[in-house]
Scaffold this active site. Structure first.
Site, PDB file in Angstrom:
ATOM      1  N   TRP A  87      53.860  39.527  33.904  1.00 17.53           N
ATOM      2  CA  TRP A  87      55.003  39.093  34.701  1.00 17.53           C
ATOM      3  C   TRP A  87      54.868  39.580  36.139  1.00 17.53           C
ATOM      4  O   TRP A  87      55.250  38.884  37.083  1.00 17.53           O
ATOM      5  CB  TRP A  87      56.299  39.634  34.090  1.00 17.53           C
ATOM      6  CG  TRP A  87      57.538  39.341  34.897  1.00 17.53           C
ATOM      7  CD1 TRP A  87      58.362  38.252  34.791  1.00 17.53           C
ATOM      8  CD2 TRP A  87      58.105  40.144  35.947  1.00 17.53           C
ATOM      9  NE1 TRP A  87      59.390  38.322  35.695  1.00 17.53           N
ATOM     10  CE2 TRP A  87      59.262  39.469  36.422  1.00 17.53           C
ATOM     11  CE3 TRP A  87      57.756  41.349  36.524  1.00 17.53           C
ATOM     12  CZ2 TRP A  87      60.046  39.992  37.449  1.00 17.53           C
ATOM     13  CZ3 TRP A  87      58.533  41.857  37.548  1.00 17.53           C
ATOM     14  CH2 TRP A  87      59.675  41.188  38.005  1.00 17.53           C
ATOM     15  N   HIS A  88      54.293  40.776  36.314  1.00 18.54           N
ATOM     16  CA  HIS A  88      54.207  41.363  37.645  1.00 18.54           C
ATOM     17  C   HIS A  88      53.222  40.637  38.550  1.00 18.54           C
ATOM     18  O   HIS A  88      53.403  40.635  39.778  1.00 18.54           O
ATOM     19  CB  HIS A  88      53.818  42.838  37.549  1.00 18.54           C
ATOM     20  CG  HIS A  88      54.949  43.731  37.145  1.00 18.54           C
ATOM     21  ND1 HIS A  88      55.323  43.914  35.835  1.00 18.54           N
ATOM     22  CD2 HIS A  88      55.810  44.471  37.894  1.00 18.54           C
ATOM     23  CE1 HIS A  88      56.350  44.739  35.791  1.00 18.54           C
ATOM     24  NE2 HIS A  88      56.670  45.087  37.011  1.00 18.54           N
ATOM     25  N   GLY A  89      52.206  40.042  37.993  1.00 17.32           N
ATOM     26  CA  GLY A  89      51.273  39.363  38.872  1.00 17.32           C
ATOM     27  C   GLY A  89      50.116  38.723  38.138  1.00 17.32           C
ATOM     28  O   GLY A  89      49.784  39.110  37.007  1.00 17.32           O
TER      29      GLY A  89
END
Length: 476
Positions: A325-327
């Protein structure tokens, strides 16, 4: 528009005056104003991205109404799937398409089939991961019967785009935030003052702690092979506080700003670096995302109710998905996997829920055992943060391996002034760890001391604030 920008310095008081003194007579007027302000705030970066958030709002508003009207469970499920495809589709195209294309190309190239990746020349819309998850929670909750769909389109659009938390959270649930748009809001002086305190504390964490740490962090990580182990250790510690000051500072400003307008958002950070194990850390770090994954992914997968292997599988899924989700980079996936590995012994020994109270509760001083627990937790968390910050997994391993050398005993060759600001941060957060933020001084009866502290924090921001850095989580 950045919270720490000149533009926002003018935007906020104008919005406040219009909200409470011009549009205050009718609730729908206030909600319409918030919607307009939110679109101005978001469109300040690039007005073209407004089309995405408007289209997503239309889809979820319509799906919510149709889900309630439909008598067929199959039709309800299809409508939910439509909502999920649209929201995750936008996220997939803008955030993950190039990653999957390049990864697939590299995989085929490694076995002798040479072809270049198909990539899209697109800019990642600011905050897309945050508002996508927020609006998805609405449709899911309507489908599950936890929430009645709203027929007030202005309230719904304002809920999706609410400017204080639009770009970097907290990721609010419709069950908490949306009903607040239906309720007549009256100005609460105490709540507003506490909001201003939280904004001030958030600015301190961002401008003084995070931005000063960022200068050293960028210098060290960009040239990590040229530095001693002691300097690399300082760089890693500073990044741990950079990302905390940056992200929790944004959350503090968002929550404090919401209070100025009569809204209450969920707490997003609960002093995570005082955690005694990694499970406690994840209950205190980015709470809105952790609980989102718990409720909408972990529990539907079976949570911890099944057998041992099911628990292990679900734990790795939740951490890996959180990392992704973060990257769109393997470093984030590795970071998530590493945290799952940290968590695994606590799960197997059934010790993942032993620290649910505040550390040193009702005490001023911490015990030696708790000091040891906090230091161990902070150390392994900081090592994981190295991979989060690194450009590649290879760079992350190179950095961590370089930490274990005799040069750890030498003096660091970078500016260590940020340690002073970190010390101030930790002192305030320790003293007020039972509160919602580190500057919640409402119980301090002597007004002169309270105002002296506020003035001190303001002066530190004014004189020691570093050159403005963009918020780290804007890229997510």
């Amino acid at each position: 528009m950045l919270f720490n920008s000149i533009e926002y310095l003018f935007f906020l008081p104008i919005a406040f005056i219009l909200y409470w003194f011009v549009f205050h007579k009718r609730l729908n007027f206030q909600n319409t104003l918030l919607l307009v302000l939110s679109y101005i705030f978001y469109g300040w970066w690039d007005w073209r991205f407004l089309s995405l958030i408007i289209f997503s709002s239309i889809i979820d508003y319509t799906c919510g109404l149709q889900i309630e009207k439909s008598p067929s469970k199959k039709t309800k499920k299809r409508l939910l799937i439509v909502s999920m495809i649209v929201n995750l589709g936008f996220l997939g195209v803008f955030k993950y398409f190039n990653f999957f294309s390049e990864s697939l190309s590299n995989a085929f190239n490694s076995v002798g089939y040479q072809f270049g990746p198909l990539t899209l020349e697109v800019i990642l819309p600011v905050g897309i991961s945050f508002y996508t998850f927020q609006t998805m929670s609405y449709t899911i909750d309507v489908y599950k019967g936890k929430l009645k769909p709203t027929k007030n389109i202005i309230s719904f659009f304002a809920f999706v785009s609410f400017f204080p938390q639009l770009v970097a959270g907290p990721i609010e649930r419709a069950t908490n935030l949306l009903p607040q748009f239906y309720t007549k809001r009256r100005f609460d002086y105490k709540n507003a003052v506490n909001g201003l305190r939280q904004i001030l504390w958030g600015l301190f964490k961002k401008i003084v702690v995070a931005d000063n740490c960022a200068i050293v962090v960028n210098q060290v990580f960009d040239n990590h092979l040229d530095y001693s182990a002691s300097t690399l250790a300082v760089g890693a510690i500073f990044f741990a506080f950079q990302i905390y000051g940056d992200f929790s500072g944004y959350s503090d400003i968002a929550i404090g700003t919401s209070r100025l307008f009569g809204f209450n958002l969920m707490q997003n950070f609960a002093f995570p670096y005082f955690s005694r194990d990694i499970a406690e850390f994840w209950r205190r770090w980015h709470i809105s995302l952790s609980t989102w994954f718990r409720d909408y992914l972990y529990i539907p997968l079976g949570g911890s109710k099944g057998g041992l292997w099911l628990k292990i599988r679900n734990t790795f899924i939740i951490f890996i998905v959180s990392g992704f989700w973060h990257g769109a980079n393997w470093t984030f996936i590795f970071w998530g996997t590493l945290n799952a590995i940290y968590f695994l012994p606590l799960l197997l020994l059934k010790r993942n829920r032993i620290h649910t109270n505040n550390i040193a509760e009702n005490k001023l001083f911490i015990s030696f055992t708790e000091i040891y627990q906090v230091l161990i937790t902070f150390t392994i968390t900081t090592i994981a943060w190295v991979f989060f910050r690194a450009e590649s997994i290879e760079q992350g391993f190179s950095y961590v391996i370089s930490l274990f050398s005799k040069s750890m005993l030498t003096m660091p060759s970078v500016d260590i002034k940020p340690f002073l600001f970190i010390f101030i941060l930790l002192i305030f957060e320790w003293l007020f760890r039972d509160k919602k933020h580190g500057l919640e001084l409402s119980n301090l009866k002597i007004a002169s001391i309270r105002w002296g502290i506020y003035t001190l924090i303001f002066m530190i921001i004014l004189f020691f604030g570093a050159q403005s850095q963009s918020f780290i989580y804007f890229q997510f």
